[in-house]
Design a protein around this motif. Structure first.
Motif, PDB file in Angstrom:
ATOM      1  N   LYS A 204       0.849  -1.208   0.000  1.00 46.13           N
ATOM      2  CA  LYS A 204       0.000   0.000   0.000  1.00 46.13           C
ATOM      3  C   LYS A 204       0.874   1.244   0.000  1.00 46.13           C
ATOM      4  O   LYS A 204       0.493   2.274  -0.558  1.00 46.13           O
ATOM      5  CB  LYS A 204      -0.923   0.009   1.216  1.00 46.13           C
TER       6      LYS A 204
ATOM      7  N   ALA B 292      -6.737   9.441  -1.099  1.00 45.33           N
ATOM      8  CA  ALA B 292      -6.839  10.043   0.235  1.00 45.33           C
ATOM      9  C   ALA B 292      -5.457  10.517   0.707  1.00 45.33           C
ATOM     10  O   ALA B 292      -4.447   9.855   0.453  1.00 45.33           O
ATOM     11  CB  ALA B 292      -7.385   9.015   1.215  1.00 45.33           C
TER      12      ALA B 292
ATOM     13  N   VAL C  26      -7.655  -3.543   6.772  1.00 43.46           N
ATOM     14  CA  VAL C  26      -8.076  -2.138   6.812  1.00 43.46           C
ATOM     15  C   VAL C  26      -9.035  -1.932   7.973  1.00 43.46           C
ATOM     16  O   VAL C  26     -10.017  -2.663   8.105  1.00 43.46           O
ATOM     17  CB  VAL C  26      -8.781  -1.738   5.491  1.00 43.46           C
TER      18      VAL C  26
ATOM     19  N   ILE D 162     -11.296   1.106  10.002  1.00 44.04           N
ATOM     20  CA  ILE D 162     -11.738   2.494  10.090  1.00 44.04           C
ATOM     21  C   ILE D 162     -11.918   2.789  11.580  1.00 44.04           C
ATOM     22  O   ILE D 162     -12.859   2.306  12.198  1.00 44.04           O
ATOM     23  CB  ILE D 162     -13.025   2.702   9.290  1.00 44.04           C
TER      24      ILE D 162
ATOM     25  N   GLU E 179      -6.667   9.742   5.599  1.00 43.29           N
ATOM     26  CA  GLU E 179      -7.873  10.495   5.930  1.00 43.29           C
ATOM     27  C   GLU E 179      -9.082   9.655   5.523  1.00 43.29           C
ATOM     28  O   GLU E 179      -9.005   8.835   4.599  1.00 43.29           O
ATOM     29  CB  GLU E 179      -7.893  11.831   5.185  1.00 43.29           C
ATOM     30  N   PHE E 180     -10.194   9.856   6.199  1.00 45.76           N
ATOM     31  CA  PHE E 180     -11.431   9.137   5.909  1.00 45.76           C
ATOM     32  C   PHE E 180     -12.162   9.861   4.779  1.00 45.76           C
ATOM     33  O   PHE E 180     -12.397  11.061   4.848  1.00 45.76           O
ATOM     34  CB  PHE E 180     -12.292   9.114   7.178  1.00 45.76           C
TER      35      PHE E 180
ATOM     36  N   LYS F 162     -18.673  -5.222   1.045  1.00 46.80           N
ATOM     37  CA  LYS F 162     -17.546  -5.842   1.746  1.00 46.80           C
ATOM     38  C   LYS F 162     -17.846  -6.233   3.184  1.00 46.80           C
ATOM     39  O   LYS F 162     -17.211  -7.118   3.733  1.00 46.80           O
ATOM     40  CB  LYS F 162     -16.346  -4.879   1.759  1.00 46.80           C
TER      41      LYS F 162
ATOM     42  N   ASN G 123     -15.141  -6.242   7.911  1.00 39.54           N
ATOM     43  CA  ASN G 123     -14.866  -6.360   6.485  1.00 39.54           C
ATOM     44  C   ASN G 123     -14.592  -7.810   6.119  1.00 39.54           C
ATOM     45  O   ASN G 123     -13.982  -8.550   6.879  1.00 39.54           O
ATOM     46  CB  ASN G 123     -13.626  -5.533   6.124  1.00 39.54           C
TER      47      ASN G 123
HETATM   48  P1  AMP Z   1      -9.277  -1.444   0.888  1.00 42.18           P
HETATM   49  O1  AMP Z   1      -8.872  -2.838   1.243  1.00 42.18           O
HETATM   50  O2  AMP Z   1      -8.138  -0.468   0.850  1.00 42.18           O
HETATM   51  O3  AMP Z   1     -10.169  -1.379  -0.326  1.00 42.18           O
HETATM   52  O4  AMP Z   1     -10.282  -0.969   2.035  1.00 42.18           O
HETATM   53  C1  AMP Z   1     -11.433  -1.730   2.351  1.00 42.18           C
HETATM   54  C2  AMP Z   1     -12.626  -0.821   2.509  1.00 42.18           C
HETATM   55  O5  AMP Z   1     -12.381   0.132   3.543  1.00 42.18           O
HETATM   56  C3  AMP Z   1     -12.938   0.013   1.279  1.00 42.18           C
HETATM   57  O6  AMP Z   1     -13.732  -0.665   0.357  1.00 42.18           O
HETATM   58  C4  AMP Z   1     -13.652   1.191   1.884  1.00 42.18           C
HETATM   59  O7  AMP Z   1     -15.009   0.895   2.128  1.00 42.18           O
HETATM   60  C5  AMP Z   1     -12.968   1.376   3.204  1.00 42.18           C
HETATM   61  N1  AMP Z   1     -11.915   2.398   3.062  1.00 42.18           N
HETATM   62  C6  AMP Z   1     -10.636   2.205   2.728  1.00 42.18           C
HETATM   63  N2  AMP Z   1      -9.951   3.372   2.695  1.00 42.18           N
HETATM   64  C7  AMP Z   1     -10.830   4.337   3.028  1.00 42.18           C
HETATM   65  C8  AMP Z   1     -10.748   5.752   3.197  1.00 42.18           C
HETATM   66  N3  AMP Z   1      -9.596   6.423   3.039  1.00 42.18           N
HETATM   67  N4  AMP Z   1     -11.870   6.414   3.554  1.00 42.18           N
HETATM   68  C9  AMP Z   1     -13.027   5.746   3.746  1.00 42.18           C
HETATM   69  N5  AMP Z   1     -13.168   4.425   3.617  1.00 42.18           N
HETATM   70  C10 AMP Z   1     -12.093   3.710   3.264  1.00 42.18           C
END
Ligand code: AMP
Ligand code: GLY
Length: 429
Positions: free
Chosen positions: A105, A120, A159, A161, A192-193, A220, A230
């Motif tokens: 990442k 982000a 991941v 939140i 950042e969110f 998810k 998730n």
């Molecule tokens: P990822 O594995 O990076 O796709 O993250 C899994 C899920 O977490 C994503 O599908 C989003 O719903 C949530 N997510 C990841 N990054 C963010 C972010 N910066 N802001 C808000 N939600 C996020």
């Protein structure tokens, strides 16, 4: 007509969907799948070690395999494509250097920064102390929630939140000190969110040309209403109603083309399926994540709508002859519902008998399935994907749930609201 045998690496619903699509080409003779699973029709499962590349190359030679599809992220990250190409096999999938878009990442975030690709705001950390100091500072400035991501591969579960400072600190300790994901979590990205509808766009690229396939919407979280932990994905609809032609054009210009161009300019062209996880924020579309392979279950939802021949497209990617005109989709919609073992993504029971009605086999993609005698049993968290297509999304959803009801096993669990958010978005249009 010259025929070809294919080896597909992987063993889930995604690989089952890829195999079914490849099988439509008359030139494709046999498809071996390592490790595969006992529920796959169209492919021959071969439960040998997927990480032993020399063994796989020997197997491929013995079985006269002429093309290898490396589907899962782990083997792509470990350089399976580099190895098999070196051994003389044409392959589908990015090499190890290009697969870093998913396997690190931190690499992906730094790449996006270098090429001005919207994503982000973030910081990366290698020590728990510095990461904790940063979340304290961010929380004090009112920047909550914060998104904490393990740098490496973590089965889609790395991941968190974090809504509060305590949760952020606890997550950092778990990732960086307690080895929740082994070394994958020793380095972290703190982001950042962002807010807005999410869209997945799978694309094919030969390193020069990028052609989007169909947009989709994954679900998810484990529970209805996007609650719970998730997972790898509990269901998908396609196409995604938020992905209008205007949004698509913006994504092409600001995200897709700069990504492919950037990888090429850095001497690591990406060839294969590049997965864009996007968020449509008020400031425009931004990248949430890249994956270097087809999504699971996005592949199950979109491949049944593909009118073009998948093997021809894969060869065009390998041979760098891809053009947008080669890709054509039906105008129908599709809905994929995952039937999981109760308890997934945490602990769950295995070896529960499954009733898979034979007349539904065309609508079903198997993952955690094994066979003893003529009976099927559960063998994993995500057990089968049920996929239906129809002229409207509403019909596709209704059909998918009817089919889901006909596949039975005692521990069956599935979300009841796949596609509901998308239907509401369509009503508002
Ligand atoms: P990822 O594995 O990076 O796709 O993250 C899994 C899920 O977490 C994503 O599908 C989003 O719903 C949530 N997510 C990841 N990054 C963010 C972010 N910066 N802001 C808000 N939600 C996020
Ligand atoms: N469905 C999400 C993924 O394949 O990563």
């Amino acid at each position: 007509m010259k025929t070809v045998n294919i080896l597909v690496l992987g063993g889930g619903g995604r690989e089952h969907a890829i195999i079914k699509a490849l099988k439509k080409n008359d030139r494709v003779e046999r498809i071996y799948c390592v490790p595969g699973n006992d529920g796959m029709d169209g492919g021959i499962p071969f439960p040998i070690d997927i990480n032993n590349f020399p063994l796989l190359a020997r197997f491929a030679r013995t079985e006269h395999v002429g093309y290898i599809v490396v589907s899962p992220d782990n083997q792509l990250a470990d350089g399976a494509v580099d190895f098999f190409e070196e051994a003389g096999f044409p392959c589908f999938g990015p090499n190890k250097a290009a697969a870093r878009l998913e396997s690190s990442k931190i690499f992906a975030k730094e790449f996006m920064k270098r090429h001005h690709i919207p994503t982000a705001r973030y910081e990366a950390f290698e020590t728990l102390e510095k990461a904790k100091a940063y979340v304290e500072k961010e929380a004090a400035a009112g920047h909550l929630p914060l998104v904490i991501k393990a740098d490496g591969l973590a089965l889609g579960k790395g991941v968190v939140i974090a809504e509060t400072l305590e949760e952020a600190e606890e997550t950092l300790t778990r990732f960086m000190q307690e080895d929740a994901f082994g070394t994958s979590g020793h380095r972290v990205v703190i982001e950042e969110f962002m807010e807005g509808p999410e869209v997945t766009v799978l694309t094919l690229t030969d390193g020069k040309t990028i052609v989007p396939l169909l947009s989709s919407m994954d679900h998810k979280r484990a529970l209805d209403g996007d609650k719970g932990p998730n997972t790898g994905g509990m269901g998908v609809i396609a196409p995604n109603p938020y992905y209008t032609p205007e949004v698509a054009e913006l994504c092409r210009k600001t995200i897709f083309v700069p990504t492919v161009q950037g990888m090429r300019d850095e001497g690591t062209p990406f060839k294969g399926c590049l997965y864009f996880g996007l968020m449509l924020t008020q400031d425009g579309p931004k990248v949430v994540e890249y994956n270097c392979r087809f999504g699971d279950p996005e592949a199950q939802a979109i491949l049944p709508l593909l009118k073009s021949d998948l093997y021809t497209l894969f060869r065009a990617v390998t041979e760098e002859t891809l053009t947008p005109e080669m890709v054509e989709f039906s105008s129908d919609s599709s809905c994929c519902v995952i039937l999981a073992s109760e308890g997934y993504p945490k602990s769950y029971e295995k070896n529960v008998e499954i009733k898979l009605p034979h007349h539904l086999r065309d609508k079903i993609y198997c993952a955690g399935v094994r066979k003893k005698g003529s009976t099927y049993y559960t063998n994993g968290g995500r057990v089968v994907s049920v996929v239906e297509t129809a002229p409207t999304l509403e019909e596709a959803i209704a059909k998918a749930y009817e089919t889901a009801d006909q596949v039975t096993f005692r521990t069956k669990y599935f979300r009841k609201d796949i596609g509901q958010k998308a239907l509401k978005a369509l009503e508002r249009k």
